[in-house]
Design an enzyme around this catalytic site. Structure first.
Site, PDB file in Angstrom:
ATOM      1  N   SER A  26       0.872  -1.184   0.061  1.00 52.05           N
ATOM      2  CA  SER A  26       0.018   0.047  -0.020  1.00 52.05           C
ATOM      3  C   SER A  26       0.852   1.244   0.052  1.00 52.05           C
ATOM      4  O   SER A  26       2.008   1.279   0.179  1.00 52.05           O
ATOM      5  CB  SER A  26      -0.974  -0.043   1.248  1.00 52.05           C
ATOM      6  OG  SER A  26      -0.054   0.020   2.344  1.00 52.05           O
ATOM      7  N   ASP A  68       7.173  -9.327   8.631  1.00 51.68           N
ATOM      8  CA  ASP A  68       7.354  -8.393   9.829  1.00 51.68           C
ATOM      9  C   ASP A  68       8.631  -8.075   9.903  1.00 51.68           C
ATOM     10  O   ASP A  68       9.740  -8.780  10.385  1.00 51.68           O
ATOM     11  CB  ASP A  68       7.079  -9.395  11.156  1.00 51.68           C
ATOM     12  CG  ASP A  68       7.166  -8.266  12.348  1.00 51.68           C
ATOM     13  OD1 ASP A  68       7.552  -7.132  12.144  1.00 51.68           O
ATOM     14  OD2 ASP A  68       6.858  -9.009  13.419  1.00 51.68           O
ATOM     15  N   TYR A 122       8.272   8.858  16.732  1.00 48.66           N
ATOM     16  CA  TYR A 122       8.308   8.859  15.388  1.00 48.66           C
ATOM     17  C   TYR A 122       9.635   9.463  14.931  1.00 48.66           C
ATOM     18  O   TYR A 122      10.138   8.704  13.939  1.00 48.66           O
ATOM     19  CB  TYR A 122       7.110   9.536  14.633  1.00 48.66           C
ATOM     20  CG  TYR A 122       6.917   9.329  13.237  1.00 48.66           C
ATOM     21  CD1 TYR A 122       6.733   8.096  12.619  1.00 48.66           C
ATOM     22  CD2 TYR A 122       7.120  10.394  12.493  1.00 48.66           C
ATOM     23  CE1 TYR A 122       6.549   8.211  11.195  1.00 48.66           C
ATOM     24  CE2 TYR A 122       7.067  10.344  11.050  1.00 48.66           C
ATOM     25  CZ  TYR A 122       6.772   9.182  10.459  1.00 48.66           C
ATOM     26  OH  TYR A 122       6.536   8.906   9.202  1.00 48.66           O
TER      27      TYR A 122
END
Length: 259
Positions: A15, A57, A161
């Site tokens: 995506s 993962d 982040y």
């Protein structure tokens, strides 16, 4: 670096930025391994572009090794490794209620964004080292990692982040120096705000108003970036053999405000 007839692996490839990059590299002749946790979307995309899906993962060493093995198993030399898997998180170092930032969530963001990128880079580079050079320079492949402008000028609530993306930025030059001996280049793209479904659908009044606010600090062009533009940049970096050890801002000249 010509990817026609070569293999490429893209984490987060099912995506967003990863999907756009997978489509672009497949379009120019690469066999793309779509490495993602989303099996339904990943398999559908891989089938559509003539690639291979690997349930991955990125924070797990064995899972990443299996994805790289899938790229090698195509029988095509692995020439491009692109990391675009990542997660976001918003929390202040000390919350409004006085509580400290949750450590588990901080570790999760670091595990996926930073450790995940390092996992694919190191394991992918080891596979590239076993291929034959493609030219007189001894080039074997290219690694393109995805950071963020937040890794340079993070906003309030982005401490986890920003730390993860700042780590990716910090790895770029030493990794490029490490891998020079095997003919592998390393580059990092630091996107600004890219128009993806997480910001809502076109025509949704609330989404449109939110996007208009996001666009305010962009210099020019006065809009959000697109995934297709990101993919074009990645392809350009792969194909330009003298690009190495650099962090490229992809952001329309934006400078993030504190919030």
């Amino acid at each position: 670096m010509d990817l026609n007839g070569a293999a490429a692996i893209i984490s987060g490839g099912a995506s967003g930025l990863g999907e756009a990059t997978a489509r672009e590299l497949a379009r120019i002749g690469a066999t793309v391994v779509v490495a993602d946790l989303n099996a339904e979307r990943g398999k559908a995309l891989a089938d559509e572009i003539g690639g291979v899906f690997a349930h991955t993962d990125v924070a797990d060493e064995g899972s990443v090794q299996a994805a790289v093995d899938a790229a090698v198993a195509t029988g095509k030399p692995l020439r491009a490794v692109i990391s675009s898997a990542g997660i976001g998180w918003a929390a202040r170092t000390v919350g409004r209620d006085g509580s400290p930032h949750d450590l588990a969530s901080y570790r999760k963001v670091i595990d996926v964004n930073l450790i995940g990128t390092f996992n694919l880079m190191r394991i992918g580079a080891a596979a590239m080292a076993k291929t034959e050079p493609v030219d007189q320079d001894g080039a074997r492949g290219v690694i393109v990692n995805t950071a963020s402008v937040a890794g340079i000028e993070g906003q309030i609530g982005q401490v986890a982040y920003s730390a993860s993306k700042g780590g990716i930025i910090g790895m770029t030059l030493p990794a490029a120096r490490d891998l020079a001996v095997i003919g592998v280049r390393v580059l990092t793209v630091a996107p600004g705000i890219i128009d993806t479904p997480i910001y809502g659908k076109i025509g949704d009044k609330d989404a449109d108003a939110f996007k208009a606010k996001l666009i305010e600090p962009v210099a020019f062009p006065k809009r959000l970036g697109t995934a297709a533009e990101f993919a074009h940049l990645v392809r350009s970096l792969i194909e330009n053999d003298y690009m190495n050890g650099e962090v490229i801002r992809f952001d329309g000249g934006i400078r993030f405000l504190p919030k």
